[in-house]
Design a protein around this motif. Structure first.
Motif, PDB file in Angstrom:
ATOM      1  N   ALA A 195       0.835  -1.199   0.000  1.00 36.77           N
ATOM      2  CA  ALA A 195       0.000   0.000   0.000  1.00 36.77           C
ATOM      3  C   ALA A 195       0.873   1.254   0.000  1.00 36.77           C
ATOM      4  O   ALA A 195       1.883   1.325   0.718  1.00 36.77           O
ATOM      5  CB  ALA A 195      -0.921  -0.002   1.208  1.00 36.77           C
ATOM      6  N   VAL A 196       0.483   2.225  -0.802  1.00 37.45           N
ATOM      7  CA  VAL A 196       1.184   3.506  -0.842  1.00 37.45           C
ATOM      8  C   VAL A 196       0.164   4.632  -0.674  1.00 37.45           C
ATOM      9  O   VAL A 196      -1.003   4.494  -1.049  1.00 37.45           O
ATOM     10  CB  VAL A 196       1.962   3.697  -2.170  1.00 37.45           C
ATOM     11  N   ASP A 197       0.611   5.727  -0.106  1.00 32.35           N
ATOM     12  CA  ASP A 197      -0.223   6.924   0.024  1.00 32.35           C
ATOM     13  C   ASP A 197       0.134   7.905  -1.084  1.00 32.35           C
ATOM     14  O   ASP A 197       1.323   8.158  -1.339  1.00 32.35           O
ATOM     15  CB  ASP A 197       0.004   7.592   1.383  1.00 32.35           C
ATOM     16  N   LEU A 198      -0.892   8.440  -1.734  1.00 33.40           N
ATOM     17  CA  LEU A 198      -0.633   9.459  -2.743  1.00 33.40           C
ATOM     18  C   LEU A 198      -0.204  10.756  -2.049  1.00 33.40           C
ATOM     19  O   LEU A 198      -0.761  11.124  -1.016  1.00 33.40           O
ATOM     20  CB  LEU A 198      -1.893   9.726  -3.573  1.00 33.40           C
ATOM     21  N   PRO A 199       0.780  11.472  -2.612  1.00 30.75           N
ATOM     22  CA  PRO A 199       1.143  12.783  -2.073  1.00 30.75           C
ATOM     23  C   PRO A 199      -0.062  13.716  -2.103  1.00 30.75           C
ATOM     24  O   PRO A 199      -1.024  13.494  -2.852  1.00 30.75           O
ATOM     25  CB  PRO A 199       2.251  13.257  -3.020  1.00 30.75           C
ATOM     26  N   LEU A 200      -0.019  14.791  -1.309  1.00 30.52           N
ATOM     27  CA  LEU A 200      -1.155  15.678  -1.166  1.00 30.52           C
ATOM     28  C   LEU A 200      -1.639  16.234  -2.502  1.00 30.52           C
ATOM     29  O   LEU A 200      -2.847  16.245  -2.782  1.00 30.52           O
ATOM     30  CB  LEU A 200      -0.796  16.842  -0.228  1.00 30.52           C
ATOM     31  N   ALA A 201      -0.717  16.678  -3.358  1.00 33.85           N
ATOM     32  CA  ALA A 201      -1.115  17.254  -4.650  1.00 33.85           C
ATOM     33  C   ALA A 201      -1.808  16.204  -5.516  1.00 33.85           C
ATOM     34  O   ALA A 201      -2.815  16.488  -6.186  1.00 33.85           O
ATOM     35  CB  ALA A 201       0.101  17.817  -5.373  1.00 33.85           C
TER      36      ALA A 201
END
Length: 525
Positions: A314-320
């Motif tokens: 699992a990865v988190d997308l950066p805020l932008a």
């Protein structure tokens, strides 16, 4: 080199069934050895004088890299004759058929470009104010293109006339689905010299609206013997089976019309008729018909028991990127800094845009891509670093995926579109010799038939596929007979995105297809 006595019991049983049946749909799991089974059954029919010229259709890489070398792995196949028509004709041996295919390709290319000529000429002459000059240029260009087509047609007719008067060699002919339309146009239905038609991965023809299906069903209707081979017969449900059954058995089981068949056994679940469900009792009736021509090899019958373990990274997308994803999901439009607004014109288009954003880029209206993040690329980098000396297959979907991977890991070899057969064979050989720490592959180009189990036992899904067939077949490149290690699938998924919907859809489709396969009569029963 293995001997015929080395064939497993279920393989010999499958050979016997094919030998005895004029119409057969063989459902054999990935790695069950359907190539050697079909080679052997075809040769036994040739030796018995029942058939002279089998014709095999297979996915391109399978036609080029699997069917021809299979002969040299078995003593009883090593002297089998073969004509190789896989892929583009430039690599074929010189013959009338090669010339015919080249002319067909030239003609169809010219014909496809003809409708766009007026627009191209007008765009080229945008500064010309006199419409008569523009119209004259358009007419001249169209006439020149039509003359070129007529010249090729004239030459093609002469060559094809010779082809039809000349009997091809009495050997097995192996070609790819890209050449199906050429074969169907070259010979009239019922006049083909081929007396055994084999469709490896017959699911390639599952769309009853496709030109390939409409063309081939006219030929198989009159063919003496037709066999269909498949590991994933119904990845999207029962409706996938209609075309496969038609090709193998003709209209005798389910009639000639897909529309009437669907109206008889299914009911629409929405007003527009996009989604259908089976009517009560239809499933049992359809399976009873399917068992008249179909047989399966159970995975329990395989000497190799599949053992792939699936996990998610699992990865988190950066805020932008998360903000961009949210806008596209809610508003179906997105404006990036210094970029024109990107708009999705439908829910399907928005879904594809969301898929692109999770991968780290997005296409604009002109087809140009903009990089948005590298979260998945960073996760892949960490995975490769953690592999040590263990090789890793990386399954990608978009060309931007491959470009991103190859920017970080220079010259990573791949199996995908635009790769020559010779280069692909070199990559497969190097992988199986464990010379490659990483090999990228696209499921549509390398998801069927290739034997990659000797090179490694790990696969990373950089992008999960919607089609169940792509998922199962590609995993089956390493999780198959001959594998000596435990197999692992690593899916890189972006938290809170469409990736999880794809994951759930794959599990649901797999369960539905497994239900169908369980109901098919097992070989040997």
């Amino acid at each position: 080199m293995r001997k015929k006595s080395d064939l497993h019991e279920y393989q010999q049983q499958a050979i016997d069934v094919l030998y005895e049946r004029d119409s057969a749909l063989a459902l054999m799991p990935v790695g069950a050895g359907k190539t050697v089974v079909t080679w052997t059954a075809a040769l036994e029919l040739m030796e018995a004088g029942v058939v002279k010229r089998p014709l095999v259709f297979a996915p391109m890489r399978v036609a080029q890299l699997v069917w021809p070398p299979e002969r040299f792995e078995w003593e009883h196949l090593k002297d089998a004759g073969i004509v190789k028509w896989g892929g583009e004709p430039a690599s074929w041996d010189d013959s009338l058929w090669k010339t015919s295919r080249q002319l067909w390709g030239r003609r169809t290319s010219l014909e496809s470009r003809l409708p766009g000529i007026p627009e191209r000429i007008r765009k080229k002459m945008e500064g010309e104010e006199n419409p008569n000059v523009v119209n004259r240029a358009v007419n001249e260009a169209v006439e020149a293109a039509q003359d070129a087509i007529n010249a090729v047609v004239s030459e093609e007719r002469k060559v094809n006339k010779q082809v039809r008067r000349t009997a091809p060699p009495e050997v097995v002919h192996v070609t790819s689905y890209e050449n199906l339309m050429w074969i169907c146009e070259l010979y009239e239905p019922g006049e083909s010299p081929f007396d055994l038609w084999v469709f490896d991965e017959i699911g390639k023809l599952k769309n009853p609206k496709s030109p390939r299906y409409k063309a081939i069903k006219k030929h198989t209707r009159d063919a003496p013997i037709v066999w269909g081979l498949n590991a994933t017969p119904a990845p999207e449900g029962f409706e996938d089976l209609f075309s496969q059954v038609q090709i193998v058995a003709g209209p005798s089981l389910w009639g000639p019309s897909f529309h009437k068949w669907r109206m008889k056994y299914f009911a629409p679940t929405d007003y527009q008729g996009y989604e259908w469900r089976l009517q009560m009792g239809a499933k049992e009736l359809l399976l009873a018909d399917l068992n008249k021509i179909g047989f399966k090899v159970d995975e329990e019958q395989l000497s190799y028991q599949k053992s792939m373990e699936h996990s998610q990274i699992a990865v988190d997308l950066p805020l932008a990127a998360r903000t961009a994803y949210g806008r596209m999901e809610k508003e179906m439009m997105l404006t990036l800094p210094d970029q024109p607004t990107i708009t999705a014109m439908s829910a399907a288009a928005a879904s594809m845009k969301l898929r692109q954003i999770t991968q780290g880029f997005i296409y604009d209206e002109d087809g140009k891509s903009t990089v948005i993040h590298t979260a998945k690329l960073d996760a892949l980098s960490d995975l490769i670093d953690s592999m040590g000396r263990e090789p890793l297959l990386v399954a990608y979907e978009f060309i931007e995926d491959l470009e991103a991977i190859r920017k970080i890991w220079k010259n990573v070899p791949y199996l995908g579109q635009g790769l020559s057969a010779a280069t692909a064979a070199q990559h497969v050989g190097d992988w199986n010799a464990r010379k490659l720490p990483v090999l990228a592959l696209h499921p549509y180009s390398a998801g069927h038939g290739l034997n990659l189990q000797a090179g490694g036992s790990h696969i990373c899904w950089y992008a999960l596929p919607w089609p169940l067939e792509s998922w199962l077949q590609t995993n089956g490149r390493i999780d198959r007979q001959g594998q000596t290690r435990a197999c692992y699938s690593h899916a890189i998924v972006a938290n809170g995105t469409i990736d999880y919907r794809v994951w759930e859809a794959l599990k649901s489709k797999d369960a539905a297809q497994s239900d169908i396969i369980r109901a098919i009569r097992k070989v040997g029963q």
